[in-house]
Design a protein around this motif. Structure first.
Motif, mmCIF file in Angstrom:
data_model
loop_
_atom_site.group_PDB
_atom_site.id
_atom_site.type_symbol
_atom_site.label_atom_id
_atom_site.label_comp_id
_atom_site.label_asym_id
_atom_site.label_seq_id
_atom_site.Cartn_x
_atom_site.Cartn_y
_atom_site.Cartn_z
ATOM 1 N N SER A 139 0.837 -1.203 0.000
ATOM 2 C CA SER A 139 0.000 0.000 0.000
ATOM 3 C C SER A 139 0.873 1.254 0.000
ATOM 4 C CB SER A 139 -0.947 -0.001 1.204
ATOM 5 O OG SER A 139 -0.242 0.073 2.430
ATOM 6 N N ALA A 140 2.001 1.211 0.712
ATOM 7 C CA ALA A 140 2.929 2.339 0.702
ATOM 8 C C ALA A 140 3.523 2.530 -0.692
ATOM 9 C CB ALA A 140 4.036 2.126 1.725
ATOM 10 N N ARG A 141 3.779 1.415 -1.353
ATOM 11 C CA ARG A 141 4.345 1.493 -2.707
ATOM 12 C C ARG A 141 3.343 2.099 -3.677
ATOM 13 N NH1 ARG A 141 6.202 -3.690 -6.420
ATOM 14 N NH2 ARG A 141 7.478 -2.520 -7.922
ATOM 15 N N VAL A 142 2.079 1.695 -3.579
ATOM 16 C CA VAL A 142 1.040 2.239 -4.455
ATOM 17 C C VAL A 142 0.893 3.737 -4.222
ATOM 18 C CG1 VAL A 142 -1.438 2.231 -4.944
ATOM 19 C CG2 VAL A 142 -0.212 0.071 -4.700
ATOM 20 N N PHE A 143 0.874 4.148 -2.943
ATOM 21 C CA PHE A 143 0.731 5.572 -2.651
ATOM 22 C C PHE A 143 1.912 6.360 -3.217
ATOM 23 C CE2 PHE A 143 1.464 9.320 -0.024
ATOM 24 C CZ PHE A 143 0.230 9.934 -0.103
ATOM 25 N N ALA A 144 3.126 5.835 -3.044
ATOM 26 C CA ALA A 144 4.305 6.533 -3.548
ATOM 27 C C ALA A 144 4.249 6.687 -5.063
ATOM 28 C CB ALA A 144 5.571 5.787 -3.130
ATOM 29 N N LEU A 145 3.738 5.662 -5.749
ATOM 30 C CA LEU A 145 3.630 5.724 -7.204
ATOM 31 C C LEU A 145 2.624 6.772 -7.663
ATOM 32 C CD1 LEU A 145 3.675 1.917 -8.094
ATOM 33 C CD2 LEU A 145 5.409 3.613 -8.744
ATOM 34 N N LEU A 146 1.544 6.960 -6.882
ATOM 35 C CA LEU A 146 0.431 7.796 -7.336
ATOM 36 C C LEU A 146 0.413 9.195 -6.742
ATOM 37 C CD1 LEU A 146 -2.515 5.228 -7.401
ATOM 38 C CD2 LEU A 146 -1.167 6.091 -9.314
ATOM 39 N N ARG A 147 1.172 9.433 -5.680
ATOM 40 C CA ARG A 147 1.072 10.742 -5.024
ATOM 41 C C ARG A 147 1.351 11.882 -5.994
ATOM 42 N NH1 ARG A 147 3.870 13.386 0.442
ATOM 43 N NH2 ARG A 147 3.910 15.496 -0.395
ATOM 44 N N GLN A 197 -12.623 -8.012 5.370
ATOM 45 C CA GLN A 197 -13.720 -7.088 5.592
ATOM 46 C C GLN A 197 -13.208 -5.743 6.120
ATOM 47 O OE1 GLN A 197 -16.574 -8.541 8.474
ATOM 48 N NE2 GLN A 197 -18.302 -7.663 7.343
ATOM 49 N N LEU A 198 -12.292 -5.792 7.060
ATOM 50 C CA LEU A 198 -11.748 -4.569 7.651
ATOM 51 C C LEU A 198 -11.079 -3.698 6.590
ATOM 52 C CD1 LEU A 198 -9.642 -4.407 10.941
ATOM 53 C CD2 LEU A 198 -9.156 -2.970 8.986
ATOM 54 N N PHE A 199 -10.164 -4.291 5.826
ATOM 55 C CA PHE A 199 -9.429 -3.489 4.855
ATOM 56 C C PHE A 199 -10.241 -3.242 3.584
ATOM 57 C CE2 PHE A 199 -6.078 -5.302 7.567
ATOM 58 C CZ PHE A 199 -5.494 -4.114 7.997
ATOM 59 N N GLY A 200 -11.229 -4.076 3.337
ATOM 60 C CA GLY A 200 -12.140 -3.807 2.226
ATOM 61 C C GLY A 200 -12.977 -2.571 2.465
ATOM 62 N N ARG A 201 -13.181 -2.228 3.735
ATOM 63 C CA ARG A 201 -13.972 -1.038 4.059
ATOM 64 C C ARG A 201 -13.335 0.229 3.501
ATOM 65 N NH1 ARG A 201 -13.750 2.471 8.405
ATOM 66 N NH2 ARG A 201 -15.674 3.664 8.702
ATOM 67 N N TYR A 202 -12.047 0.186 3.186
ATOM 68 C CA TYR A 202 -11.397 1.383 2.638
ATOM 69 C C TYR A 202 -12.045 1.831 1.333
ATOM 70 C CZ TYR A 202 -7.672 0.988 6.117
ATOM 71 O OH TYR A 202 -6.963 0.951 7.287
ATOM 72 N N ALA A 203 -12.707 0.935 0.631
ATOM 73 C CA ALA A 203 -13.420 1.339 -0.582
ATOM 74 C C ALA A 203 -14.535 2.318 -0.271
ATOM 75 C CB ALA A 203 -13.978 0.114 -1.305
ATOM 76 N N THR A 204 -15.120 2.203 0.925
ATOM 77 C CA THR A 204 -16.214 3.110 1.273
ATOM 78 C C THR A 204 -15.710 4.519 1.523
ATOM 79 O OG1 THR A 204 -16.141 2.676 3.671
ATOM 80 C CG2 THR A 204 -17.451 1.180 2.319
ATOM 81 N N TYR A 205 -14.411 4.708 1.703
ATOM 82 C CA TYR A 205 -13.873 6.055 1.888
ATOM 83 C C TYR A 205 -14.072 6.898 0.634
ATOM 84 C CZ TYR A 205 -11.449 4.707 6.220
ATOM 85 O OH TYR A 205 -11.148 4.296 7.495
ATOM 86 N N CYS A 206 -14.257 6.251 -0.500
ATOM 87 C CA CYS A 206 -14.619 6.979 -1.719
ATOM 88 C C CYS A 206 -16.003 6.543 -2.204
ATOM 89 C CB CYS A 206 -13.565 6.823 -2.805
ATOM 90 S SG CYS A 206 -13.240 5.136 -3.306
ATOM 91 N N ALA A 221 -4.758 2.458 3.263
ATOM 92 C CA ALA A 221 -4.107 1.918 4.461
ATOM 93 C C ALA A 221 -2.847 2.715 4.789
ATOM 94 C CB ALA A 221 -3.771 0.447 4.259
ATOM 95 N N HIS A 222 -2.073 3.043 3.773
ATOM 96 C CA HIS A 222 -0.866 3.829 4.016
ATOM 97 C C HIS A 222 -1.216 5.251 4.427
ATOM 98 C CE1 HIS A 222 3.187 5.382 3.649
ATOM 99 N NE2 HIS A 222 2.697 6.369 2.918
ATOM 100 N N VAL A 223 -2.237 5.830 3.814
ATOM 101 C CA VAL A 223 -2.651 7.189 4.156
ATOM 102 C C VAL A 223 -2.971 7.289 5.642
ATOM 103 C CG1 VAL A 223 -4.531 8.860 3.871
ATOM 104 C CG2 VAL A 223 -3.433 7.858 1.862
ATOM 105 N N GLU A 224 -3.695 6.305 6.179
ATOM 106 C CA GLU A 224 -4.043 6.344 7.598
ATOM 107 C C GLU A 224 -2.824 6.142 8.488
ATOM 108 O OE1 GLU A 224 -8.712 5.386 8.174
ATOM 109 O OE2 GLU A 224 -7.322 3.727 8.497
ATOM 110 N N GLN A 225 -1.969 5.210 8.125
ATOM 111 C CA GLN A 225 -0.796 4.968 8.962
ATOM 112 C C GLN A 225 0.207 6.113 8.900
ATOM 113 O OE1 GLN A 225 0.898 1.065 8.324
ATOM 114 N NE2 GLN A 225 -0.468 0.234 9.880
#
Length: 526
Positions: A139-147, A197-206, A221-225
């Motif tokens: 998740s950190a890698r994805v965020f770094a790629l897209l930021r 289920q817990l980490f799937g809930r991140y889809a509801t953030y959008c 997940a990375h954004v929150e951490q």
């Protein structure tokens, strides 16, 4: 041409996007007028009063603080200057169905990944702990790629995004997993379905379903951490703080001023101003529209296309039923952010997105607004006194087609209480004092949305590219807000405002340079 001599730039809407645009323009010396239909700033960062107390009734989470730090650096400020912030050590608490008399299965996620790993190991074993380690790295890698290539950049298309990331880096492009759903991807990390289920809930953030959204959303997940913050006075205080900064830069605000139409020139190519509901006309050759993109056509005088029965909500994101009011909760311990998961997650999203109805067994999010991150009540909270609770369940965005009757709302509240009880909590809400907001009320608050709180749903790999960019359909018209690029959420909406303001200033600079060149050219010919 001095900036002070330029015509006033008009911003429609004082949500996060409009406030960010106002600060960016004000810091650069432009004259700015913000028109807001509501009585104060905030947009979806709204506040309601129940039993004499103020409640955040919109977003309750502040992440991506770097967005606001970067914006306010333009005027020599930091976000925490005059706005007390506390970094949360507990991101959220999660409960599943009660298995015994002592309460439901519980898992806390922490700001410290090592703490979360230990908690997950105790909760679900070593395999899931290892999966979480890999998940956080990816998740950190994805965020770094897209930021910088997507989130904080002008809206790309798939080809331009690939170029920004680097066509010579196929491994990086593959890491985004655009063709895999978030739910499917989570199965590679977590054998335990509760963690999916817990980490799937991140889809509801959008405002989306984890069964239909791309795995790219694991970046949440990375954004929150990377940092989750509690704002003293609540998230609405953030809106008031940003508005005060803008005012200090010379930005003017007119509240209670609804806009009837955006006018254009005779050729229908460039904006000329806005017409207020009062009939007043305000001339403007540059306008930033900070509202739902679905409502823009109506302001431009376009007739909405007819739609099939039930089809008008197609493609919309989630709406919600939100309850704010005093309560005396009993049972399991609440944190500031607590989630009570439903029994069957797929059924919940099928009900909303496939069947267009409220789920019979909803997942419930509770924000205990008087508690700190770990769940401790403040020192000033009297023993035995009611506390402020915000409870949310996801709903279909059908607020422009369905009027929610008292019986409909009561059915939803009963489903909400049933799920809370199954997971170990008796909410103890004081029903005579609570404020309930249903999809039809959200539709009235945010015209054109139908109650959708996040614009379009992020379903499918092309969804992120289908959101409008900063440039509007007319010359001089720019777009901001959670329904346009880069997407929903308070920091993302703020980024959209910054992007719109920067594009507007670049266009004005280009126009000024063209005029100067024409003037110089004319002089040389004499």
């Amino acid at each position: 041409m001095a900036k002070a001599d330029l015509q006033t730039i008009v911003i429609l809407g004082a949500g996060a996007g409009g406030l960010a645009a106002a600060i960016a323009l004000g810091a650069a010396g432009y004259r700015v007028l913000v028109l807001e239909a509501a009585a104060g700033p905030g947009g979806k960062l709204r506040q309601v009063t129940a039993a004499g107390q103020a409640y955040d009734a919109g977003p309750t989470v502040l992440t991506m603080k770097w967005v606001f730090d970067g914006l306010l650096a333009r005027c020599g400020l930091r976000l925490e200057d005059g706005l007390p912030l506390t970094r949360a050590d507990v991101i959220a608490r999660h409960y599943w169905a009660r298995q015994d008399r002592e309460g439901g299965a519980c898992l806390d996620l922490f700001a410290d990944p090592a703490e979360s790993r230990r908690a997950i190991a105790d909760f679900a074993g070593a395999d899931n702990e290892e999966g979480f380690r890999r998940f956080t790295e990816d998740s950190a890698r994805v965020f770094a790629l897209l930021r910088d290539s997507f989130i904080d950049a002008a809206r790309p298309n798939p080809v331009s995004l690939s170029r920004r990331i680097g066509l010579h880096r196929p491994g990086a492009l593959f890491a985004l997993q655009p063709f895999t759903t978030l739910w499917s991807a989570l199965g590679r990390y977590f054998p335990d379905p509760r963690l999916r289920q817990l980490f799937g809930r991140y889809a509801t953030y959008c405002g989306s379903s984890p069964f239909l959204s791309p795995a790219t959303l694991m970046l949440v997940a990375h954004v929150e951490q990377a940092g989750l913050w509690l704002v003293e006075g609540g998230m609405h205080a953030l809106a008031r703080h940003l508005a005060a900064i803008a005012e200090g830069l010379g930005v003017r605000f007119l509240y209670g001023e609804a806009v009837r139409a955006i006018h254009s020139d005779a050729a229908g190519q460039a904006v000329t101003g806005v017409e207020m509901e009062s009939g007043q006309f305000i001339p403007a050759s540059q306008i930033i529209y900070n509202g739902d993109a679905a409502a823009l056509g109506g302001l431009l005088g376009q007739t909405p296309a007819p739609s099939r029965a039930g089809g008008r909500s197609r493609g919309r994101s989630l709406s919600a039923l939100v309850v704010c009011g005093p309560a005396r909760p009993r049972g399991v311990e609440l944190a500031h952010h607590t989630v009570f998961f439903s029994e069957n997650y797929r059924d919940e999203f099928d009900a909303i997105f496939r069947d267009g109805r409220p789920p019979d067994d909803p997942t419930i999010y509770v924000c205990a607004q008087d508690r700190d991150a770990a769940g401790q009540l403040g020192e000033g909270h009297a023993a035995g006194a009611a506390e402020r609770l915000y409870c949310l369940m996801n709903m279909p965005a059908d607020g422009d087609r369905r009027l929610y009757q008292e019986s409909d709302i009561e059915k939803c509240l009963t489903a909400m209480d049933r799920r809370l009880a199954a997971n170990g909590l008796t909410a103890g809400r004081l029903r005579d004092a609570q404020i309930v907001t249903s999809p039809d009320r959200f539709a009235a608050l945010y015209p054109g949305s139908g109650g959708a709180l996040y614009g379009k749903a992020s379903h499918g790999w092309m969804a992120s590219f289908s959101r409008p960019g900063s440039r509007g359909p007319l010359q001089g018209l720019y777009l901001a807000g959670g329904s346009v690029h880069p997407g929903p959420g308070v920091p993302m909406a703020a980024l959209s405002g910054k992007l719109a303001a920067d594009l507007l200033m670049a266009d004005m600079g280009s126009t000024s340079r063209s005029r100067l060149a024409a003037t110089v050219g004319g002089m040389s010919m004499r």
